[in-house]
Write a protein that holds these residues in place. Structure first.
Motif, PDB file in Angstrom:
ATOM      1  N   ARG B 701       0.838  -1.198   0.000  1.00  0.00           N
ATOM      2  CA  ARG B 701       0.000   0.000   0.000  1.00  0.00           C
ATOM      3  C   ARG B 701       0.878   1.255   0.000  1.00  0.00           C
ATOM      4  O   ARG B 701       1.845   1.344   0.751  1.00  0.00           O
ATOM      5  N   LEU B 709       3.566   2.212   2.602  1.00  0.00           N
ATOM      6  CA  LEU B 709       3.014   2.406   3.950  1.00  0.00           C
ATOM      7  C   LEU B 709       3.143   1.166   4.828  1.00  0.00           C
ATOM      8  O   LEU B 709       3.069   1.265   6.045  1.00  0.00           O
ATOM      9  N   ALA B 714       5.188  -6.768   9.893  1.00  0.00           N
ATOM     10  CA  ALA B 714       4.101  -6.507  10.833  1.00  0.00           C
ATOM     11  C   ALA B 714       2.883  -5.970  10.083  1.00  0.00           C
ATOM     12  O   ALA B 714       1.756  -6.177  10.509  1.00  0.00           O
ATOM     13  N   TYR B 716       2.661  -5.848   6.297  1.00  0.00           N
ATOM     14  CA  TYR B 716       2.400  -6.527   5.036  1.00  0.00           C
ATOM     15  C   TYR B 716       2.085  -7.967   5.419  1.00  0.00           C
ATOM     16  O   TYR B 716       2.935  -8.683   5.943  1.00  0.00           O
TER      17      TYR B 716
END
Ligand SMILES: Cc1cc2nc3c(=O)[nH]c(=O)nc-3n(C[C@H](O)[C@H](O)[C@H](O)COP(=O)(O)OP(=O)(O)OC[C@H]3O[C@@H](n4cnc5c(N)ncnc54)[C@H](O)[C@@H]3O)c2cc1C
Lengths: 286, 790
Positions: B701, B709, B714, B716
């Motif tokens: 993202r 982002l 943690a 992804y």
């Protein structure tokens, strides 16, 4: 990434640890389980001059009854929440929450004191302090003091623990036979930090909920009590209408922040769904 | 009755679930990965990365970093550009494609957030990172092109100011008759899809140790790669070192999935740093770096239309695929292969004539995308299969019936797809029947209907697929890439009668070495324990394409098979001389030469080796025993060996939370000759899990300024065991006649259709609620949005 170089001090008493901290000019970190601190060091998000290892301080260990309270040493590991008989009997909400905290390898090292001192708003245990009406014992310059969970969590990663102070123990009012607990969370994968989570402790009488404490996590900067929802349910029998009313009341309790993946409205919706499910379970238990 | 089968013959390893010889070693922690390599005088590299998605570099101040004790070199783009020839990620057969020349480190402009800008080499990685903190780079931020659709708008800022647009490549396919078919169709269905970017996330990250020896002018690179020979060629040509003086060693590799066969800027830089310092230099990407520098994949927006007749027979498809690939096309395989495969594979399982597709590949300010497990297949499959389901529901027929009416009939081969792919022999019909059986489809539908009464929303999805395997030079060679589609093996009989097989295919954990050992032992007639397989070293094995695109078993396996047959002939020739027999009257079973007719033991193979190596004086004059053979095999016949299969999925959607629980997954697959059923099943399961990750969890993202982002494990989300369903597998075996072995590939089949199945199943679950999903990953947010729950 590799951590910046740091010195290491193994503390053998609370005073020893605090003195080492003071000597460092507050450029120090206590290390307990290291499960939050070590990643932060490796990413160089934190780079203290010295790590003060509190793992060998005997008085921070152990779980025991202390009058009406259960005293849980700050170094109690997450995995002990799952195995300790006193916790199972007198703080079953912690036991219910523990399987949702990370994975076994992390639970083997992570500590209750570390989790509460860090106060990650997505963490299970800090919110459970609120639900349990627990008190946090802190060692500071002027000796020991106890802070109610309601007064402990101040802002994002900010608590009543001042610089150089140490959380020594968590004190939980002993669970009584007229009390009921419920815990659940919505996490994408088992062991992940939840999109939203909730734990509650109710005191019941004749199928009525006398009082209830409902605490949410992953809903804002701090673990949060749903006081309006509590008010809807307190003194009443939990039925479908009550549940709907409690869900509606959450508007006044929670104001989830913007986030790129979970918009505030969605988080609030999930919190309502979770609250509804937990209250339905509670009504069966009450 | 216990009938004897061919598997009861001694040494009949082909078709047997033989354990991988290297599995225990790796499990015991005795693996030797690049990270484990410590060379004398070795230094460590670290990179300072761009915080901006697009910016001009105004100034670089490295003085303080250079002055730090323990730092040996601080190198900028200009320093390495002096010794490294730039590269361009284009291939000739993609007509009109463009991409900017690339260097290990940029000279004056950064084009994605996370791009390496300055390299530091120091005594330790930690020290190198200390030095990075002392470097200051002045940037002037430029407008960043982030979104795929925005990149295509006229007037959008350009990723490459020297270009005229953000278009990298555009192509069109048209078999004709499309408009007419749509005009006359009984039903037309349309949908727009979006497929998120994701990234391979190998267990072992990228790792390299480059060791340049200035005195001999030779370079040794220990490299976590699938393709040692490709990198030997690249390092030789870009650093001007004769090929024979470049050695690339790929030791144990912890997964690759296509990720480790592309040129990465840091890896190329590390070779340059070693040359500049004349010392070994190591670089291991950490997980945070992997997220911003490993290739990403997918990122497609597809518009699709399908025309069907009253019976549900597919008449035509019309496709537009736009895909964004980052700021450069990857070298040397380019970043357009995925899009190219998407538009060519759409509709491939089905018998219809009229097909039209437009592919538009655009640049944006993100890290490059490129080939990752099942290149293009998951997109093509999801689009096709969702359209087939939409059409089925328009026509009012069951998804199985719809597919049964449309798949290419099993007796229709050879044939070709509307996009020109030639199919030798596929088995859609039988696979479809088998899937229906293993799913117990009718029972599932009954259960689904009952549960719906109780507000439980379960979905059933199926997806047919074809997979491209065993690529010929038509894949890369014709485009000018120095990427081999042939493989080579050298087989030797050792003096004690064992066999050593050095082969150009490589092992990344999938069991390549195991199957090569099985094939050699099977064909020679020796115990598999007595075959040692050696891979991954350009100094040791013949030249070859290595392992990618599902070619290890089909091409590497055939190479080993043919080499083993030649070695066997040579052994029997010597045996014939010793035994005074015609070689044709002799065979080898379990390491013993036997009489073909009698089965009688005549001579141990070890004895032949002893005589040939130590007592050649006892052989007839003029005899020269050839107990080492080198053999190459290049695929001929069909340009690709297509495989096929079908998958099914059963899941439950929590319509209040948007969470999806996968209940069961089913695969029926036809990869031709199965060499090792256990390894094939686990390839399929692993592939399915990667597809399920794409379907539900994985997405890179980005924020509006082009920052990743969720670039950590943690944030992804990769699929984990707790969320994965049991995966039931069945096989159909249609060997290719292009080889003796008959094996095709199976490594990408699982990934190809898993996400399509989930998409169909979720839509099946949501159908009664009048909600639908057209994007993956299918997150709780998307499901709740579709249901209008908040
Ligand atoms: C992969 C992964 C997944 C995780 N998932 C979850 C999860 O789902 N839920 C969850 O709740 N947690 C999760 N955690 C965090 C884990 O539970 C941590 O262990 C916990 O948050 C901190 O405890 P610790 O003992 O490891 O503290 P440390 O990492 O040692 O310390 C954390 C901070 O607290 C301070 N500190 C520690 N002890 C004390 C003390 N007694 N007094 C004062 N200050 C102190 C330290 O100085 C430091 O600043 C996860 C961690 C990892 C690595």
């Amino acid at each position: 990434m590799k951590a910046r170089a740091f010195s290491y001090h193994r503390a053998h008493s609370v005073d020893d640890a605090r003195e080492a901290h003071a000597r460092s000019g507050d450029d120090a970190r206590y290390i307990a389980g290291g499960q939050s601190l070590v990643p932060a060091l490796a990413l160089r998000l934190q780079a203290p001059r010295i790590l003060i290892d509190i793992n060998h301080i005997e008085e921070l260990r152990g779980v025991r009854c202390d009058g009406e309270w259960l005293r849980i040493g700050a170094l109690t590991r997450h995995c002990e929440m799952l195995t300790d008989p006193l916790i199972a009997e007198f703080a079953p909400l912690l036991r219910a929450a523990a399987p949702f905290v990370a994975h076994p390898a992390i639970r083997n090292r992570g500590t209750l004191g570390g989790s509460v001192a860090l106060a990650d708003p997505a963490s299970e245990f800090p919110a459970m302090m609120l639900a349990l009406d627990a008190e946090i014992e802190i060692a500071g310059t002027s000796g020991r003091r106890r802070v109610r969970a309601d007064d402990f969590f101040i802002d994002l990663f900010e608590t009543a623990v001042g610089p150089g102070e140490i959380v020594t123990a968590i004190l939980v009012p002993r669970f009584r036979c007229n009390q009921r607990i419920c815990f659940d969370e919505l996490a994408r994968r088992r062991g992940d930090y939840a999109l939203v989570g909730c734990g509650m402790l109710a005191t019941c009488k004749d199928g009525l909920v006398e009082t209830i404490r409902i605490a949410f996590f992953s809903v804002g900067n701090v673990p949060t009590r749903a006081r309006s929802a509590e008010a809807v349910v307190s003194g009443a029998r939990i039925d479908a209408d009550r549940i709907v009313a409690a869900q509606a009341a959450l508007d006044r309790d929670l104001a989830p922040p913007e986030s790129d993946e979970v918009p505030p409205a969605m988080r609030l919706h999930l919190a309502r769904v979770l609250l509804g499910r937990l209250l339905a379970r509670m009504s069966e238990a009450a | 009755m216990n009938a004897l089968t061919s598997l009861d013959r001694p040494n009949s390893y082909i078709g047997r679930s033989v354990p991988r010889p290297n599995a225990k070693r790796l499990l015991a922690g005795r693996g030797r990965y690049v990270t484990d390599i410590r060379l004398p005088r070795m230094l460590h590299a670290a990179f300072l990365r761009s915080p901006y998605a697009h910016a001009r570099i105004i100034s670089i101040d490295v003085d303080a970093a250079r002055a730090l004790a323990g730092v040996h070199l601080v190198a900028t783009g200009a320093d390495i550009a002096r010794i490294c020839a730039p590269w361009t990620g284009t291939l000739d057969h993609f007509k009109g494609m463009t991409s900017e020349p690339q260097l290990p480190l940029p000279l004056d402009r950064v084009v994605w957030a996370g791009q390496a800008v300055v390299a530091v080499v120091a005594e330790s990685r930690a020290l190198a990172e200390d030095a990075l903190e002392l470097i200051s780079i002045g940037y002037e931020e430029l407008p960043a092109v982030v979104d795929l659709d925005a990149a295509r708008q006229p007037g959008t800022p350009r990723v490459n100011p020297s270009g005229t647009s953000n278009i990298c490549f555009r192509t069109q396919l048209d078999s004709g008759g499309v408009d007419e078919a749509f005009a006359s169709a009984a039903h037309v269905v349309e949908e727009e899809f979006s497929f998120g970017r994701h990234t391979p996330v190998t267990l072992e990250p990228r790792a390299i140790v480059a060791d340049y020896d200035a005195e001999s002018g030779s370079l040794t690179v220990h490299h976590a790669t699938q393709t040692p020979y490709q990198f030997q060629d690249l390092y030789a040509r870009h650093y001007g070192i004769p090929e024979a003086r470049v050695r690339v060693i790929a030791p144990d590799i912890g997964g690759s999935f296509g990720m480790k066969l592309h040129v990465y800027h840091e890896d190329m830089a590390v070779v340059g740093l070693s040359i500049l310092l004349a010392r070994p230099v190591k670089y291991v990407a950490d997980r945070i770096e992997s997220f911003v520098s490993d290739i990403h994949a997918r990122d497609h927006h597809v518009r699709a239309r399908m025309a069907v007749d009253v019976e549900g027979k597919i008449l035509a498809m019309d496709i537009h695929d736009a895909t964004a690939i980052g700021a450069f096309s990857t070298y040397p395989r380019t970043s357009v292969v995925e899009g190219n495969q998407v538009v060519r594979l759409i509709g491939a399982p089905y018998d219809f004539k009229s097909y039209r597709a437009v592919l538009e590949v655009v640049f944006q300010n993100k890290v490059q995308t490129s080939q990752y497990r099942a290149v293009g297949h998951p997109i093509a499959c999801a689009v096709t299969e969702r359209m087939v389901d939409l059409a089925a529901s328009q026509v009012g027929i069951d998804p199985f019936t719809m597919r049964a009416r449309n798949v290419i009939a099993d007796n229709a081969y050879p044939t070709a797809s509307p996009t020109g792919y030639k199919f030798e022999a596929l088995s859609h019909e039988i696979c479809l029947q088998r899937l229906r059986g293993i799913m117990d489809y009718d029972a599932l539908r009954t259960e689904q209907a009952e549960l719906r009464q109780r507000g439980i929303h379960r979905g059933i999805g199926i997806a047919t697929f074809v997979e491209i395997t065993n690529p010929s030079p038509a894949f890369y060679g014709v485009g000018g890439a120095r990427i081999s589609s042939q493989d080579g093996a050298t087989l030797s009989l050792t003096p004690s009668g064992e066999v050593r097989c050095a082969i150009s295919v490589t092992e990344q954990g999938q069991g390549t070495e195991a199957i090569i050992g099985q094939i050699v032992a099977d064909q020679l007639g020796v115990a598999q324990d007595h075959v040692k397989v050696i891979t991954g070293d350009t100094e040791v094995t013949p030249h070859g394409g290595a392992t990618w695109a599902c070619r290890g078993a089909g091409i590497g396996g055939e190479t080993a098979l043919q080499a083993a047959r030649r070695l066997k002939a040579n052994i029997l020739e010597i045996a014939g001389l010793i035994l005074q027999e015609q070689p044709s009257a002799l065979d080898i079973i379990d390491g013993q030469v036997v009489g073909v007719a009698t089965g009688q033991l005549r001579l141990p193979v070890a004895e032949i080796a002893r005589i040939a190596y130590f007592r050649s004086d006892t052989l007839p004059p003029g005899t020269q025993a050839q107990l080492t053979v080198s053999h190459h095999f290049a695929p001929q016949g069909y340009p690709f060996a297509f495989t096929n299969g079908i998958q099914g999925c059963y899941l439950e959607v929590d319509v209040h939370t948007g969470f999806i629980k996968l209940l069961k997954h089913y695969v029926v697959e036809d990869c031709g000759r199965i060499i090792n059923p256990m390894l094939v099943d686990e390839q399929l399961r692993g592939g399915v899990v990667q597809g399920l990750g794409a379907a539900l969890f994985e997405e890179c993202r980005y924020g509006e300024t082009g920052q990743l982002l969720n670039g950590s494990l943690a944030d992804y989300l990769v699929p984990m065991a707790m969320e994965m369903p049991d995966i039931i597998i069945d096989h159909v075996e249609t060997p290719t006649a292009d080889t003796i072995l008959g094996a095709k590939g199976c490594g990408e089949a699982g990934t190809a259709a898993a996400s399509a199945c989930v998409l169909n199943a979720v839509n099946d679950a949501l159908a009664p609620l009048a909600a639908s999903i057209n994007a993956i990953p299918i997150t709780p947010a998307r499901v709740l949005k579709a249901l209008g729950r908040y």
